[in-house]
Design a protein around this motif. Structure first.
Motif, PDB file in Angstrom:
ATOM      1  N   LEU A 155      -2.960   2.258   4.983  1.00 17.53           N
ATOM      2  CA  LEU A 155      -3.442   1.182   6.033  1.00 17.53           C
ATOM      3  C   LEU A 155      -4.388   0.520   6.184  1.00 17.53           C
ATOM      4  O   LEU A 155      -5.211  -0.023   6.016  1.00 17.53           O
ATOM      5  CB  LEU A 155      -2.516   0.357   7.334  1.00 17.53           C
ATOM      6  N   ALA A 156      -5.016   1.723   6.834  1.00 22.36           N
ATOM      7  CA  ALA A 156      -6.412   1.813   7.684  1.00 22.36           C
ATOM      8  C   ALA A 156      -7.759   1.436   6.025  1.00 22.36           C
ATOM      9  O   ALA A 156      -8.688   0.746   7.038  1.00 22.36           O
ATOM     10  CB  ALA A 156      -6.779   3.183   7.992  1.00 22.36           C
ATOM     11  N   ILE A 157      -7.282   2.377   5.092  1.00 20.52           N
ATOM     12  CA  ILE A 157      -8.088   1.587   4.164  1.00 20.52           C
ATOM     13  C   ILE A 157      -8.021  -0.364   4.053  1.00 20.52           C
ATOM     14  O   ILE A 157      -9.429  -1.093   3.701  1.00 20.52           O
ATOM     15  CB  ILE A 157      -7.426   2.248   2.649  1.00 20.52           C
TER      16      ILE A 157
ATOM     17  N   SER B 212     -11.339  -6.145   7.782  1.00 15.32           N
ATOM     18  CA  SER B 212     -12.716  -6.302   9.210  1.00 15.32           C
ATOM     19  C   SER B 212     -14.122  -6.285   8.334  1.00 15.32           C
ATOM     20  O   SER B 212     -14.671  -6.691   8.948  1.00 15.32           O
ATOM     21  CB  SER B 212     -12.071  -5.168  10.207  1.00 15.32           C
ATOM     22  N   SER B 213     -14.230  -5.549   7.173  1.00 18.11           N
ATOM     23  CA  SER B 213     -15.449  -5.592   7.157  1.00 18.11           C
ATOM     24  C   SER B 213     -16.369  -7.036   6.496  1.00 18.11           C
ATOM     25  O   SER B 213     -17.308  -7.324   6.341  1.00 18.11           O
ATOM     26  CB  SER B 213     -16.303  -4.239   6.150  1.00 18.11           C
TER      27      SER B 213
ATOM     28  N   MET C 167      -7.190  -2.002   6.092  1.00 16.34           N
ATOM     29  CA  MET C 167      -8.010  -2.825   7.321  1.00 16.34           C
ATOM     30  C   MET C 167      -9.360  -2.958   7.566  1.00 16.34           C
ATOM     31  O   MET C 167      -9.711  -3.931   7.640  1.00 16.34           O
ATOM     32  CB  MET C 167      -7.215  -2.779   8.590  1.00 16.34           C
ATOM     33  N   GLU C 168      -9.910  -1.947   6.853  1.00 15.43           N
ATOM     34  CA  GLU C 168     -11.418  -1.513   6.903  1.00 15.43           C
ATOM     35  C   GLU C 168     -12.211  -2.897   5.664  1.00 15.43           C
ATOM     36  O   GLU C 168     -13.255  -3.273   5.966  1.00 15.43           O
ATOM     37  CB  GLU C 168     -11.978  -0.611   6.021  1.00 15.43           C
TER      38      GLU C 168
ATOM     39  N   CYS D  58       0.608  -1.375  -0.142  1.00 15.30           N
ATOM     40  CA  CYS D  58      -0.350   0.228   0.083  1.00 15.30           C
ATOM     41  C   CYS D  58       1.248   1.247  -0.324  1.00 15.30           C
ATOM     42  O   CYS D  58       2.175   1.351   0.700  1.00 15.30           O
ATOM     43  CB  CYS D  58      -0.708  -0.184   0.736  1.00 15.30           C
TER      44      CYS D  58
ATOM     45  N   PRO E  82      -0.466   8.333   5.291  1.00 13.60           N
ATOM     46  CA  PRO E  82      -1.021   8.281   6.114  1.00 13.60           C
ATOM     47  C   PRO E  82      -2.442   7.753   5.208  1.00 13.60           C
ATOM     48  O   PRO E  82      -3.167   8.074   5.303  1.00 13.60           O
ATOM     49  CB  PRO E  82      -0.988   9.547   7.292  1.00 13.60           C
ATOM     50  N   GLY E  83      -2.857   7.177   6.261  1.00 16.44           N
ATOM     51  CA  GLY E  83      -4.718   6.410   6.062  1.00 16.44           C
ATOM     52  C   GLY E  83      -4.710   5.543   5.153  1.00 16.44           C
ATOM     53  O   GLY E  83      -5.215   4.644   5.553  1.00 16.44           O
TER      54      GLY E  83
END
Length: 141
Positions: A83-85, A91-92, A87-88, A76, A80-81
């Protein structure tokens, strides 16, 4: 893409990691990515190597307790952010991540994850255009 990872159980005593690094190096096996976790009595060294079969043989021949596991490596942007995409997305889809570790270089970050459902994890990441890497891709970085 599913890659192979080695997990080596090490006693918590001076020089054990050095022994592993030296053995692998002397046998032409490169450690591409690794992480170490510990408890009071032992540590677990998890690593991606250039030659899994050779590493397994060398370590077992030298009496190290080692196991092999399947993991996913995703790439990725290193910002910032990003990795959060990813991970979402994971998890979704109802996928649980048992553990993960990462390394970055320049504009990219590479994240190695051990999900509870490898196939589903790979499918949802690919469907959402998250780039997955083979272990061999990591050696080229």
């Amino acid at each position: 893409m599913i890659s192979k990872q080695l997990s080596i159980f090490l006693e918590n005593k001076r020089g054990r990691f050095t022994e592993v690094a030296k053995l692998l190096g002397e046998n032409g096996v490169n450690m591409t990515a690794f992480t170490v976790s510990e408890s009071s009595d032992f540590g677990i060294l998890r690593l991606i190597v250039s030659d899994t079969e050779k590493a397994l043989k060398v370590l077992r021949d030298n009496k190290f307790a080692v196991s092999e596991a399947d993991v996913i490596c995703l790439k990725c942007p290193n910002r910032p952010g990003a990795l959060a995409i990813a991970m979402e997305i994971i998890s979704s889809a109802g996928v649980f991540i048992e553990y993960m570790y990462a390394f970055s270089e320049g504009e990219s970050a590479n994240v190695i994850i051990r999900p509870d459902n490898l196939q589903k994890c790979a499918e949802v990441l690919t469907a959402n255009k998250i780039e997955l890497l083979a272990a061999s891709d990591l050696y080229k970085l």
